[in-house]
Design a protein around this motif. Structure first.
Motif, PDB file in Angstrom:
ATOM      1  N   THR A   1      30.126  47.914  50.689  1.00 57.27           N
ATOM      2  CA  THR A   1      31.212  47.562  49.774  1.00 57.27           C
ATOM      3  C   THR A   1      32.002  48.809  49.409  1.00 57.27           C
ATOM      4  O   THR A   1      32.660  48.881  48.373  1.00 57.27           O
ATOM      5  CB  THR A   1      30.663  46.917  48.488  1.00 57.27           C
ATOM      6  OG1 THR A   1      29.723  47.816  47.875  1.00 57.27           O
ATOM      7  CG2 THR A   1      29.972  45.600  48.782  1.00 57.27           C
TER       8      THR A   1
ATOM      9  N   GLU B   1      35.121  42.232  58.124  1.00 53.13           N
ATOM     10  CA  GLU B   1      34.700  41.353  57.024  1.00 53.13           C
ATOM     11  C   GLU B   1      34.006  40.076  57.494  1.00 53.13           C
ATOM     12  O   GLU B   1      33.820  39.146  56.716  1.00 53.13           O
ATOM     13  CB  GLU B   1      35.909  41.032  56.139  1.00 53.13           C
ATOM     14  CG  GLU B   1      36.411  42.274  55.407  1.00 53.13           C
ATOM     15  CD  GLU B   1      37.432  41.962  54.328  1.00 53.13           C
ATOM     16  OE1 GLU B   1      37.028  41.511  53.231  1.00 53.13           O
ATOM     17  OE2 GLU B   1      38.626  42.177  54.574  1.00 53.13           O
TER      18      GLU B   1
ATOM     19  N   ILE C   1      32.555  44.584  53.400  1.00 50.94           N
ATOM     20  CA  ILE C   1      33.324  43.861  52.392  1.00 50.94           C
ATOM     21  C   ILE C   1      34.354  44.821  51.821  1.00 50.94           C
ATOM     22  O   ILE C   1      34.003  45.817  51.186  1.00 50.94           O
ATOM     23  CB  ILE C   1      32.415  43.337  51.263  1.00 50.94           C
ATOM     24  CG1 ILE C   1      31.388  42.355  51.821  1.00 50.94           C
ATOM     25  CG2 ILE C   1      33.234  42.688  50.157  1.00 50.94           C
ATOM     26  CD1 ILE C   1      30.315  41.963  50.822  1.00 50.94           C
TER      27      ILE C   1
ATOM     28  N   SER D   1      38.928  41.847  48.318  1.00 49.27           N
ATOM     29  CA  SER D   1      38.187  40.955  47.412  1.00 49.27           C
ATOM     30  C   SER D   1      38.896  40.860  46.060  1.00 49.27           C
ATOM     31  O   SER D   1      39.002  39.778  45.471  1.00 49.27           O
ATOM     32  CB  SER D   1      36.758  41.463  47.209  1.00 49.27           C
ATOM     33  OG  SER D   1      36.065  41.516  48.429  1.00 49.27           O
TER      34      SER D   1
ATOM     35  N   TYR E   1      40.612  37.634  44.257  1.00 50.37           N
ATOM     36  CA  TYR E   1      40.192  37.295  42.893  1.00 50.37           C
ATOM     37  C   TYR E   1      41.413  37.097  41.989  1.00 50.37           C
ATOM     38  O   TYR E   1      41.504  36.124  41.235  1.00 50.37           O
ATOM     39  CB  TYR E   1      39.294  38.423  42.364  1.00 50.37           C
ATOM     40  CG  TYR E   1      38.784  38.231  40.953  1.00 50.37           C
ATOM     41  CD1 TYR E   1      37.756  37.344  40.683  1.00 50.37           C
ATOM     42  CD2 TYR E   1      39.331  38.954  39.900  1.00 50.37           C
ATOM     43  CE1 TYR E   1      37.273  37.178  39.391  1.00 50.37           C
ATOM     44  CE2 TYR E   1      38.865  38.792  38.605  1.00 50.37           C
ATOM     45  CZ  TYR E   1      37.830  37.908  38.355  1.00 50.37           C
ATOM     46  OH  TYR E   1      37.369  37.734  37.079  1.00 50.37           O
TER      47      TYR E   1
ATOM     48  N   ALA F   1      34.910  41.885  41.605  1.00 41.84           N
ATOM     49  CA  ALA F   1      35.188  41.120  42.826  1.00 41.84           C
ATOM     50  C   ALA F   1      34.221  41.496  43.941  1.00 41.84           C
ATOM     51  O   ALA F   1      33.755  40.624  44.693  1.00 41.84           O
ATOM     52  CB  ALA F   1      36.631  41.370  43.276  1.00 41.84           C
ATOM     53  N   SER F   2      33.883  42.785  44.060  1.00 46.43           N
ATOM     54  CA  SER F   2      32.923  43.225  45.077  1.00 46.43           C
ATOM     55  C   SER F   2      31.547  42.643  44.807  1.00 46.43           C
ATOM     56  O   SER F   2      30.853  42.172  45.717  1.00 46.43           O
ATOM     57  CB  SER F   2      32.836  44.751  45.099  1.00 46.43           C
ATOM     58  OG  SER F   2      34.048  45.306  45.522  1.00 46.43           O
TER      59      SER F   2
ATOM     60  N   GLU G   1      31.341  39.107  45.821  1.00 46.83           N
ATOM     61  CA  GLU G   1      31.203  38.897  47.260  1.00 46.83           C
ATOM     62  C   GLU G   1      29.776  39.177  47.741  1.00 46.83           C
ATOM     63  O   GLU G   1      29.188  38.399  48.486  1.00 46.83           O
ATOM     64  CB  GLU G   1      32.190  39.801  48.020  1.00 46.83           C
ATOM     65  CG  GLU G   1      33.639  39.391  47.873  1.00 46.83           C
ATOM     66  CD  GLU G   1      33.923  38.029  48.484  1.00 46.83           C
ATOM     67  OE1 GLU G   1      33.292  37.677  49.494  1.00 46.83           O
ATOM     68  OE2 GLU G   1      34.764  37.301  47.929  1.00 46.83           O
TER      69      GLU G   1
END
Length: 592
Positions: free
Chosen positions: A42, A58, A74, A79, A83, A116-117, A120
């Motif tokens: 990430t 991804e 990711i 991300s 979001y 957001a990370s 995911e």
């Protein structure tokens, strides 16, 4: 790797310590042992593709050269954008364009990216999706303590509009999270379960890196994540015992290893040597845990012939250029963590002061390493003033002000959420903004040299300046006559940005990414400063150091041809008192 018995492995540590290499090597080792392994990154500046020498994006894909290893990268920025879209999409047709734009701006900071990370990667730990296919899942980078604490507050999961009308600037509506409250608690419980999860704290044998590792260990323990191991990477052992530079480097490293912070001494420890080759590709990754293979590859990579000396202008010549046509201005050192921004800022300030200029040296770095360097000098030039914008003091004032305003009429849970939200790095940058503005104002009368925080914080600082600029221009009828801090940063005659990098591929690329971000904000760096360069030194006889010096040549060439308008260098200095050595008049001669 028989010591690894958990399903989830997290690698964390200060930038540039080798997290990715060790995470990849561990993944290869476990796949070779018969496990089906997924490697997840990430990191926004991930170089998984380079290290594995395989396509990584991804989508989960097999890694070339292995039978049971898969990888996925990711992208936190993607991300975060997804979001923001999920937050604002339901508001289209209800809220005005201006209101939606403001919400997107509120969700543009690093904290949103963290959330957001986490959103995911949590699906790989929860067992609800692809995570069930793998025996082991290895994460290159762990979620921050702030992310985990924020999502743990009950108010974070309350109705965004009904129970928490002010909202949380970092979090936004939790309805936009893919992970629900139950999945989140499942994930956190698994992170805390020592039979399921291990945390590998990666460091180098140097004071700053070990200090960061110590802080990370404490933070994880406070969150109930106590299954930790310590990996110290890049430990140098001299091959040529007659090479004085090699002797000094080894002695300083050994001294640091013997003074590891107390809380790290209780952790299982494994050290990894500095190698004469870059750890790229499956074979070289296998060598990290195979001493015979390591020896074989090293013998083929050790440089026994003479190296070409890299000729770069020194930091004294950089100072000559900065002061050639003016007696004032703002000079900011920027770059990723661990590249030497603080030593560079300190040296520039001292050399300017020695020329007789009035100089203020200041820092917005929470770690405040400037004082450590300045104390090495003993006596300071009379024209040099050193101060620190204390983030804790500024943040406390700001927090109290916001709590008083936003907390009125709120429930205790809502107040807790606001308070936790205010513990983020974003708040710290906002809090120091006024002091930052004051420093820029002073730069119109004297030289102000600012040691900035690591890259992410720096960008937040500049983003804050940009938001302030937009508000002023939008709300002031006399805006045409105003000069905001953001405009001052764009003024190349007043402000000079110095990008600091090590002569290594990853720091170079991260500094390049920062340069691109600055350029999008119409801020153009003045020069690049390459720190700790072995290739600037003559007289090296140790084969390992010669190999490392030789590997720098291509990196420096790329910086000069593809990134920098002006390039300067600081040679590798094997001294505990770095600043006095750096400002010595023999800077560009052999320093041993």
């Amino acid at each position: 790797m028989t010591d690894i018995k958990t399903k989830y492995l997290f690698f964390t540590g200060k930038g540039g310590v080798g997290k990715t290499s060790l995470a990849c090597a561990t993944a290869v080792e476990m796949a070779d042992a018969g496990k089906v392994v997924l490697l997840v990154s990430t990191d926004p500046a991930s170089n998984l593709k380079d290290v594995l020498e395989s396509q990584v994006d991804e989508q989960i894909k097999p890694v070339k050269g292995t039978d049971r290893l898969f990888a996925i990268n990711i992208n936190p920025e993607n991300s975060a954008e997804e979001y923001r879209n999920r937050v604002t999409q339901p508001l289209e047709g209800i809220a005005s364009k201006a209101e939606i734009k403001k919400i997107r701006e509120d969700l543009s900071g690093a904290c949103t990216t963290e959330i957001a990370s986490f959103d995911e990667f949590s699906r790989f730990v929860s067992g609800e999706t692809e995570g069930t296919k793998f025996d082991v899942i290895i994460f290159d980078t762990a979620p921050t303590g702030h992310t985990l604490r924020l999502l743990e507050l009950p108010a974070a999961w309350s109705s965004f509009t009904d129970e928490n009308p002010e909202g949380a600037s970092c979090l936004g509506p939790t309805s936009a999270l893919k992970s629900g409250k139950e999945r989140y608690h499942t994930v956190v419980n698994r992170l805390r379960d020592a039979s399921l999860t291990s945390f590998y704290i990666v460091a180098r044998a140097d004071k700053a890196s070990l200090k960061e590792a110590s802080r990370t260990s404490n933070e994880l323990k406070e969150l109930g994540m106590s299954n930790q191991l310590l990996y110290i990477n890049g430990v140098f052992k001299a091959i040529d015992k007659n090479d004085l530079l090699a002797q000094k480097i080894e002695a300083i490293g050994n001294e640091q290893l013997n003074s590891i912070p107390d809380n790290l001494k209780t952790l299982p420890l494994k050290t990894f040597p500095l190698l004469p080759y870059n750890v790229l590709g499956i074979l070289k990754l296998r060598s990290l845990f195979n001493s015979e293979l390591q020896k074989s590859i090293s013998e083929n990579n050790l440089l026994k012939s003479e190296t070409h000396i890299q000729v770069l202008k020194g930091i004294d010549q950089l100072v000559d250029e900065l002061s050639a046509n003016q007696q004032y201005g703002l000079i900011m050192t920027m770059g990723k963590g661990g590249v030497g921004k603080t030593i560079a800022a300190s040296a520039i300030a001292v050399l300017l002061a020695k020329k007789g200029f009035e100089v203020l040296l200041t820092t917005t770095d929470p770690a405040a390493h400037i004082q450590d360097f300045i104390e090495q000098l003993g006596e300071l030039p009379s024209t040099l003033t050193v101060e620190r914008i204390d983030p804790k003091v500024e943040t406390q004032r700001y927090t109290e002000k916001i709590l008083e305003h936003k907390g009125q009429g709120q429930s205790e849970d809502a107040k807790k959420l606001i308070l936790e939200d205010l513990k983020s790095p974003c708040t710290e940058e906002v809090a120091v903004f006024h002091a930052f503005s004051k420093a820029i104002s002073m730069a119109k009368r004297k030289f102000v040299v600012m040691d900035t925080a690591p890259t992410g914080h720096t960008l937040l600082l500049l983003d804050t300046a940009g938001s302030y600029h937009r508000d002023i221009m939008r709300n002031n009828i006399n805006a045409g006559r105003l000069r905001t801090p953001y405009m001052s940063l764009q003024d190349q005659t007043l402000s000079k940005i110095i990008l600091v990098s090590l002569p290594e591929t990853t720091p170079m690329r991260e500094a390049g990414d920062l340069q691109n971000d600055l350029k999008r904000a119409s801020i153009k760096p003045y020069a690049w400063l390459i720190n700790q360069s072995l290739s600037m030194l003559s007289g090296i006889s140790d084969p390992l150091l010669k190999s490392r010096a030789n590997a720098e040549i291509e990196v420096i060439k790329t910086i000069k041809t593809e990134y920098a308008d002006r390039t300067f260098g600081i040679p590798f200095i094997a001294e505990k008192k770095l600043l006095p050595a750096l400002i010595d008049e023999h800077l560009n001669k052999v320093i041993i």
